[in-house]
Structure formats: structure tokens, C-alpha cells
Design a protein around this motif. Sequence first.
Motif, mmCIF file in Angstrom:
data_model
loop_
_atom_site.group_PDB
_atom_site.id
_atom_site.type_symbol
_atom_site.label_atom_id
_atom_site.label_comp_id
_atom_site.label_asym_id
_atom_site.label_seq_id
_atom_site.Cartn_x
_atom_site.Cartn_y
_atom_site.Cartn_z
ATOM 1 N N TYR A 87 -82.822 29.171 -32.254
ATOM 2 C CA TYR A 87 -83.553 30.418 -32.055
ATOM 3 C C TYR A 87 -83.898 30.566 -30.579
ATOM 4 O O TYR A 87 -84.319 29.605 -29.933
ATOM 5 N N LEU A 127 -91.320 29.650 -27.682
ATOM 6 C CA LEU A 127 -91.147 29.425 -29.115
ATOM 7 C C LEU A 127 -90.908 27.949 -29.365
ATOM 8 O O LEU A 127 -89.990 27.349 -28.790
ATOM 9 N N THR A 128 -91.738 27.339 -30.235
ATOM 10 C CA THR A 128 -91.582 25.927 -30.580
ATOM 11 C C THR A 128 -91.758 25.741 -32.085
ATOM 12 O O THR A 128 -92.224 26.645 -32.787
ATOM 13 N N TYR A 129 -91.417 24.543 -32.549
ATOM 14 C CA TYR A 129 -91.546 24.181 -33.964
ATOM 15 C C TYR A 129 -92.068 22.763 -34.026
ATOM 16 O O TYR A 129 -91.562 21.861 -33.342
ATOM 17 N N LYS A 183 -94.365 24.389 -38.866
ATOM 18 C CA LYS A 183 -94.387 25.829 -38.647
ATOM 19 C C LYS A 183 -93.973 26.152 -37.224
ATOM 20 O O LYS A 183 -93.933 25.284 -36.333
ATOM 21 N N PHE A 184 -93.655 27.434 -37.039
ATOM 22 C CA PHE A 184 -93.277 27.934 -35.726
ATOM 23 C C PHE A 184 -94.523 28.371 -34.965
ATOM 24 O O PHE A 184 -95.459 28.931 -35.537
ATOM 25 N N THR A 242 -98.480 32.133 -35.177
ATOM 26 C CA THR A 242 -97.718 31.127 -35.917
ATOM 27 C C THR A 242 -97.106 31.751 -37.163
ATOM 28 O O THR A 242 -97.538 32.802 -37.635
ATOM 29 N N ILE A 290 -89.260 31.863 -39.607
ATOM 30 C CA ILE A 290 -89.016 32.594 -38.380
ATOM 31 C C ILE A 290 -89.114 34.101 -38.606
ATOM 32 O O ILE A 290 -89.549 34.854 -37.727
#
Length: 539
Positions: A26, A78-80, A84-85, A108, A112
Motif C-alpha cells: 500500500y 501509513l504503517t501497520y 491495525k493500520f 486508524t 485498509i
Amino acid sequence: MPLVRNPILPGFNADPSIVRVADDYYIATSTFEWYPGVQIHHSKDLANWDLVTRPLNRKSQLDMRGNPDSCGVWAPCLTYDGGKFWLVYTDVKRKDGSFKDTPNYIVTADRIEGPWSDPIYVNSSGFDPSLFHDEDGRKWFLNMLQDHRRRPKAFAGIRLQEYDPAAEKLVGETKTIFYGTDLDLVEGPHLYKRNGWYYLLTAEGGTAYEHACTLARSRNIWGPYELHPQKYILTSKDSPFASLQRAGHGDLVDTPDGKTYLVHLTGRPITQARRCVLGRETAIQEAYWGDDDWLYIKNGPVPSLDVELSAKRDENSYWAERCYKFDSTEGLHKDFQWLRTPEPERIFAVKNGLQLTGRESIGSWVEQALVARRQTHFSYDAETVISFCPTDERHFAGLTAYYCRYNFFYLTVTADARGQRELLILTSEASWPEGSLKLPLADPVQIPNEGKVKLALMIRGRELQFWYALEGEPSLKAIGPVYDASILSDECGGHQAHGSFTGAFTGIAASDLNGTEKKAFFDYFLYRPVKHDSDRYDV
């Protein structure tokens, strides 16, 4: 492996942040004053990307009415974290002059596609925030620090502080961990951990032709951070004839088979004036880790136009003509955005075509009825059919090639003071700081007061020509002179150096400066990419 030509996200897609979850990639990119906020694209192979969501899509998350051009959503991260994102972003309210108003937020989501949460306010000390999830479960918030007392540049380094997700706030010590190099303008921080090292990737040199990616590392998250032996791992600043210019502001991702790639923003200038009409785009470079535990760009530090990836790009999709029918069952197509407002129902409705409610002028910073898509090719045709019955010169609607309030070309259906309908071209060409129309205007063309009108524009490299046809006429006729389309670029976007950050759009608009909400109706919108001899960088 096949060669894929950069950029992987053509057109205005700046400040990429990339994350991999299993075998899904992503990329989140900046949207600035365009609504909804943040574009997130998805890929399985790093070569072919599809827009899957714009997560900041309701008033409780984002309201940019009043934001100046090139403000709004800057540099999302954007991280995971395995559950959760996390999306971190800035909603810039002012950027020019000594002060920058830069509130930073976190949202959050479990998936996605969303739904994404309402935002948590974090701080306003600077912009380009990111969130790092350490191996011990702690989360760390970074952003550049803004100091209005510094002259002439107010970039005061990269600031670090722990973020407590339970308390939903920053906690503990805060420290400037990196002041950048002599290139200055340090921003866009991302932290990574590998083999016991903390690696800090930053952007420097501004976002124009001196841009670069700088890498530093430390055994301790608080520093001190030592510079990469090359200092800048990616830059075109010393290579003015490289195909990809303005290279910088990057993020790293590892593939399941152990390869590392850097995604970064870039620009592809045209004309001798070096104007990037497609704005800042997202490119990708293969990287590798040396025996010294430093990251290097393959064939770098100058970015490569062609990069080996695991799959070919679908060229047919890239060159496909797109005719948007504005089907009421599907709503507005995802290619389109509008400006600033979280209340789109006040400016448009999809009802057997697209209905625009005339609001403020095309140059408004508050509420304007303008719906447009990115220009993603150097040459293209655009076309629409409009039904509109203006009664005076303060009603106008039509087809536009648009960068910002200071730079646009606009073929309008309007009327003179007596109510006689006419076609009139409005242009605002590099008009910063006044934002005035370029006068005198080209002579209007009188048309009947009833009937639909086909409006079209053709851009071939730097040349723009408008066309029209009345209802029942078999062919288009040229209207107005040939304009210089290359001014729809960051370099001419109405601000000083490093001050314009978006890209050219094409779309439809309507204004009612009388405040009576006169409506314009559009049957369809056509975007046709064109291969042209001058477009040496096109895929």
C-alpha cells in the motif's frame, strides 16, 4: 525480471509512504487541498497499482475550507503494527510567510478500506509526521520542527517523542535527534530498525531541483545519528540531465523474498523552462544492503527511469480512453476529487449526469463547484457536454485545465449583461500574488440561449487549444488562441520556490456569483491520453 518505467504512480502523487502487509503493498500520498484526503493505492507486484481508498472522507476527519492553495494534507505516513493500520498526517492551515500552522493527527483502521477512525490530535510543532512501531511495542512519533525565528529557513530538525496509544497522546521526553546536513530544509522523517541499528531516512533540499534523500543511523533511538558515507542516497541535484528530477522524500519497503525498495517523489520536467506539469509523482528504486550495514540505491544515487520489478505494467490500461458517464447508481468515479469542502452535496450530485450547483468563483479557497481528475499524461484530450442557462456575466460554467487559483484555463458558458449567452475563456496565468484574470480576455463567441454545448480541450505537450460545438453540429471548432499549458506546473503554481506542491487537473466547474445556486448539467466527461512526439518521458 521485466523493466518497469517510472513513475509507478503518474501524475500528482507526492510524498509516498509505503507499507507491506503479507503480500499486499500500500502507498499513501499527499492530496493537499483536494478532497477526500490522502490517496492509498494497492499492489501485489509493485508495478501495477489501483486506488483503493481515500480515508479522510468526512467532516469529522477533515475540513479544509479556507485552506490556501498547496496547504491541506501534507505527507501522510501509513504503517501497520500487526493489528491495525495507522495513518499520520498534517492539515496545514497556513504555509506562507514566517508562520506555519500545522496540526498533526492520527487515524486508524482494522482494514485498509476502512472505516477509518475520527482523528486524534497529536501536536502542531511541525509537519511531515510519521509513526514508528518499535520491536518492544512502543510507538514513536516524529516530525520536523518549525522555528519561525530562524532566517531565512525555519526547518529546525527532526523531533522525536513517544506516543502512548492508550492515553492517545505524546508522553515523556522530546528531543531533536537530527539537524540535517548543509543542504538544509530537513523534513519527511521515517524510522526503521535493522540488525540493531535505527535508521533515519529524511528529505532535504526542499522539494524542487535540490531535493534529496538523506540516511543516518544510530544504535540508540535518541541518537547520536551518523550520516551515510554518501550523505545523500538518492538525488538528481547534481545531474540536471537525468530523466527523473526533484527526487527525494522517500520510504522503504522489504519484499517477502528479501529485496528492499525505495519509493520516492520525483518530477519529469518539460520545455527548456523545466516545468513539471504532472506535479510530483511516485517512483521506485531497487536498493541493497552493503556489508557495512548501509543501504545503497542500485545504480544510484541518481534515480533510474527503468527499474526491474517482478511483473510488467499493464500498458493498455495506462493508455486507455476513459469516458465517465456519471451513473447515479455508482456515484462519482474514484478518479475525481473536488476542493476543500467535506460537504460535497452542496456542490454536486450524480443524477443522470453530473449536476453542479454554482457556488463561489473558480479561485475560491472556501466553496467552489469544481470536480476534476488528475492529468496523468503529457498530452491528452478532454471533452464534455453542458446544459446551462446563464442570465448574466456572474453565471459561468464549463471545462477547465486547472492547477490552482493562480493558474488555470477555463472555457465557460456564460452571458453578457443583457442575458445573451456566449462562450468566454477565462485564464489566470502565473498571477501570484494577485490572483487576477489575464486581461484583456479573448473575444467571446455568441451562441443561442438554448441548447447543449460540447466543450473540449486538447493539450499537446506545452500547447493547449479549446474547441466547441453547438447541439446538432457535426464537428468541433477552435476557440481562442493556443495557450501555454506548461504554466499548469509546480514551477508556475503561484508561489515562490518550494511553494507549490500539487499538479495539473482537468475537469468541470460552475459558479454563481449572485448566490442563487444556478445549476449546470454535464452529460459525461471524457479523458483521452494521446501519444505525442514531444512526450519523451511518457510510459
